[in-house]
Enzyme design. Sequence first.
Site, PDB file in Angstrom:
ATOM      1  N   GLU A 127     -33.692  76.991 -40.777  1.00 15.72           N
ATOM      2  CA  GLU A 127     -33.139  75.632 -40.678  1.00 15.72           C
ATOM      3  C   GLU A 127     -32.476  75.404 -39.310  1.00 15.72           C
ATOM      4  O   GLU A 127     -31.417  74.838 -39.198  1.00 15.72           O
ATOM      5  CB  GLU A 127     -32.123  75.381 -41.801  1.00 15.72           C
ATOM      6  CG  GLU A 127     -32.672  75.608 -43.189  1.00 15.72           C
ATOM      7  CD  GLU A 127     -31.689  75.312 -44.293  1.00 15.72           C
ATOM      8  OE1 GLU A 127     -30.685  74.611 -44.021  1.00 15.72           O
ATOM      9  OE2 GLU A 127     -31.896  75.758 -45.424  1.00 15.72           O
TER      10      GLU A 127
ATOM     11  N   GLU B 163     -28.100  79.696 -50.570  1.00 16.13           N
ATOM     12  CA  GLU B 163     -26.632  79.626 -50.474  1.00 16.13           C
ATOM     13  C   GLU B 163     -25.933  80.076 -51.761  1.00 16.13           C
ATOM     14  O   GLU B 163     -25.062  79.406 -52.305  1.00 16.13           O
ATOM     15  CB  GLU B 163     -26.222  78.186 -50.110  1.00 16.13           C
ATOM     16  CG  GLU B 163     -26.870  77.711 -48.814  1.00 16.13           C
ATOM     17  CD  GLU B 163     -26.521  76.278 -48.441  1.00 16.13           C
ATOM     18  OE1 GLU B 163     -25.718  75.647 -49.139  1.00 16.13           O
ATOM     19  OE2 GLU B 163     -27.083  75.781 -47.439  1.00 16.13           O
TER      20      GLU B 163
HETATM   21  O1  G3I Z   1     -34.408  60.388 -51.832  1.00 19.04           O
HETATM   22  C1  G3I Z   1     -33.191  59.688 -52.174  1.00 19.04           C
HETATM   23  C2  G3I Z   1     -33.413  58.184 -52.067  1.00 19.04           C
HETATM   24  O2  G3I Z   1     -34.387  57.771 -53.042  1.00 19.04           O
HETATM   25  C3  G3I Z   1     -32.093  57.457 -52.320  1.00 19.04           C
HETATM   26  O3  G3I Z   1     -32.263  56.079 -52.115  1.00 19.04           O
HETATM   27  C4  G3I Z   1     -31.031  57.986 -51.351  1.00 19.04           C
HETATM   28  C5  G3I Z   1     -29.712  57.341 -51.675  1.00 19.04           C
HETATM   29  O4  G3I Z   1     -28.688  58.106 -51.083  1.00 19.04           O
HETATM   30  O5  G3I Z   1     -30.890  59.419 -51.497  1.00 19.04           O
HETATM   31  C6  G3I Z   1     -32.104  60.088 -51.189  1.00 19.04           C
HETATM   32  O6  G3I Z   1     -31.900  61.470 -51.351  1.00 19.04           O
HETATM   33  C7  G3I Z   1     -31.173  62.032 -50.254  1.00 19.04           C
HETATM   34  C8  G3I Z   1     -32.015  63.202 -49.691  1.00 19.04           C
HETATM   35  O7  G3I Z   1     -31.300  63.890 -48.644  1.00 19.04           O
HETATM   36  C9  G3I Z   1     -33.332  62.680 -49.122  1.00 19.04           C
HETATM   37  O8  G3I Z   1     -33.060  61.872 -48.023  1.00 19.04           O
HETATM   38  C10 G3I Z   1     -29.843  62.571 -50.785  1.00 19.04           C
HETATM   39  O9  G3I Z   1     -29.034  61.467 -51.152  1.00 19.04           O
HETATM   40  C11 G3I Z   1     -29.146  63.363 -49.668  1.00 19.04           C
HETATM   41  O10 G3I Z   1     -27.993  63.991 -50.201  1.00 19.04           O
HETATM   42  C12 G3I Z   1     -30.090  64.457 -49.158  1.00 19.04           C
HETATM   43  O11 G3I Z   1     -29.433  65.140 -48.094  1.00 19.04           O
HETATM   44  C13 G3I Z   1     -30.036  66.393 -47.759  1.00 19.04           C
HETATM   45  C14 G3I Z   1     -29.046  67.536 -48.100  1.00 19.04           C
HETATM   46  O12 G3I Z   1     -29.604  68.786 -47.730  1.00 19.04           O
HETATM   47  C15 G3I Z   1     -28.753  67.579 -49.600  1.00 19.04           C
HETATM   48  O13 G3I Z   1     -29.941  67.866 -50.311  1.00 19.04           O
HETATM   49  C16 G3I Z   1     -30.322  66.424 -46.255  1.00 19.04           C
HETATM   50  O14 G3I Z   1     -31.325  65.457 -45.934  1.00 19.04           O
HETATM   51  C17 G3I Z   1     -30.797  67.805 -45.845  1.00 19.04           C
HETATM   52  O15 G3I Z   1     -30.935  67.891 -44.429  1.00 19.04           O
HETATM   53  C18 G3I Z   1     -29.797  68.880 -46.288  1.00 19.04           C
HETATM   54  O16 G3I Z   1     -30.364  70.125 -46.007  1.00 19.04           O
HETATM   55  C19 G3I Z   1     -29.571  71.273 -46.355  1.00 19.04           C
HETATM   56  C20 G3I Z   1     -30.511  72.352 -46.825  1.00 19.04           C
HETATM   57  O17 G3I Z   1     -31.254  71.875 -47.941  1.00 19.04           O
HETATM   58  C21 G3I Z   1     -29.753  73.624 -47.161  1.00 19.04           C
HETATM   59  N1  G3I Z   1     -28.987  74.079 -45.998  1.00 19.04           N
HETATM   60  C22 G3I Z   1     -28.048  73.057 -45.475  1.00 19.04           C
HETATM   61  C23 G3I Z   1     -28.828  71.797 -45.103  1.00 19.04           C
HETATM   62  C24 G3I Z   1     -27.906  70.748 -44.486  1.00 19.04           C
HETATM   63  O18 G3I Z   1     -26.985  70.302 -45.440  1.00 19.04           O
END
Ligand code: G3I
Length: 378
Positions: free
Chosen positions: A290, A174
């Site tokens: 994705e 992105e």
């Molecule tokens: O692992 C930590 C955990 O230890 C903690 O307790 C918790 C508290 O909020 O956060 C956890 O991390 C989270 C992570 O997902 C793992 O679950 C992050 O907060 C959360 O922001 C993260 O969200 C992911 C997001 O990307 C941001 O990285 C989503 O699961 C994931 O589906 C989403 O995927 C993105 C692709 O990478 C890029 N394209 C868009 C897509 C959707 O947004």
Amino acid sequence: MVIAAEPAALDAVERTTLPSHSAASLTRRSLLRSGAGALAAVAGAGALRPARAAPASVPFGAAIQFEMFDIDAAYRHAFRDECAIVLPMNELKFGLLRPSREQFLFEPADRLVDWALSNGQRSRGHTFVWWSTNPDWLEAITDEAEAERVLVDHIERTADHFRGRLESWDVVNEVMAHEPGGRDGPLRDSFWLQRLGPRHIPLAFGTAARADPSARLVINDYDLEFAGDRYDRRRALTLDLVRQLQDAGHRVDAVGIQGHLYSHLKIDREALARFGRDLKVLGVGLLATELDVIDFQVPGGPDEIDEAARVVVSDFLDGLFAGQRPEAVIAWGLTDRYSWVPDAMPRADGSPSRPLPLDRDYRPKPWFADVRQRLTQG
Ligand code: G3I
């Protein structure tokens, strides 16, 4: 006559936490894994869904999440049985790998990747460079030279750690502005752009190519699928970025089309096909990285939601294949039970979103059978 085969070894997690499997189910799984020939041999043993991509077909995969991996055996089994490719959804992102400058928390991604490989599956990496999920210590860096050192070191050490286990990397994710040529510039105003300028993109590709020469290098982005000026601009800019990287002597092996499909929008099949053909002329492949369906703007119940999903997924695959045979089609999760979609774009009527190939109870959506058939045709 079923061709007897050595039962595949239980995967590490199953050895320690699950009741032992019957030899028959292990035999079935190992036969499925060995490809179409063996599959034909067990046809008499009852209908078996080809869980693995037969050699001629396009492999199907999905992104798995570490949080659920240990606690939900049904989740783990769905990935084991449905996918030829399994990748860590979040565990290879800068923010999860690097909570501090000194740390490289490889263990969660190692477990997911090694589990997939132990099942005879393949894996890939997502992602070295992104505007999101960066730790505070990184974004506190103000010096350009230091930012460059951190980027190069991150890619070198991470790519080296996984070398030979990940067949490809989303080198950058992105990097285009949400609305290129609109109110924004062409590139997203990320930490990396602010500190290093556009050169952060070739820097990442050059570093990745040196750190893991065996991995395919992918530029990954979203909103490349639909009809409209903004999507045309994003497709055109993606091609420009690829050409610029190639002109600078960098290898770009494929474009990742994320495929977060809004089921109220129209896929531009011809524009998508043209995009795939233009990439092919450049010697660049493409893959869906994705895939899921965002249905918050589609009224009705599960049947209506799933029908709209069937149409948008079918049109998407038609556009992909009309341009060039995709290297893989990878979903962003497998089951509606765990998806980013309902949190990000909940349905106005409050009913559950239905973004993924399997519902909350791991039952396949009707459109998933269409996907499997399309991919099996190759
Ligand atoms: O692992 C930590 C955990 O230890 C903690 O307790 C918790 C508290 O909020 O956060 C956890 O991390 C989270 C992570 O997902 C793992 O679950 C992050 O907060 C959360 O922001 C993260 O969200 C992911 C997001 O990307 C941001 O990285 C989503 O699961 C994931 O589906 C989403 O995927 C993105 C692709 O990478 C890029 N394209 C868009 C897509 C959707 O947004």
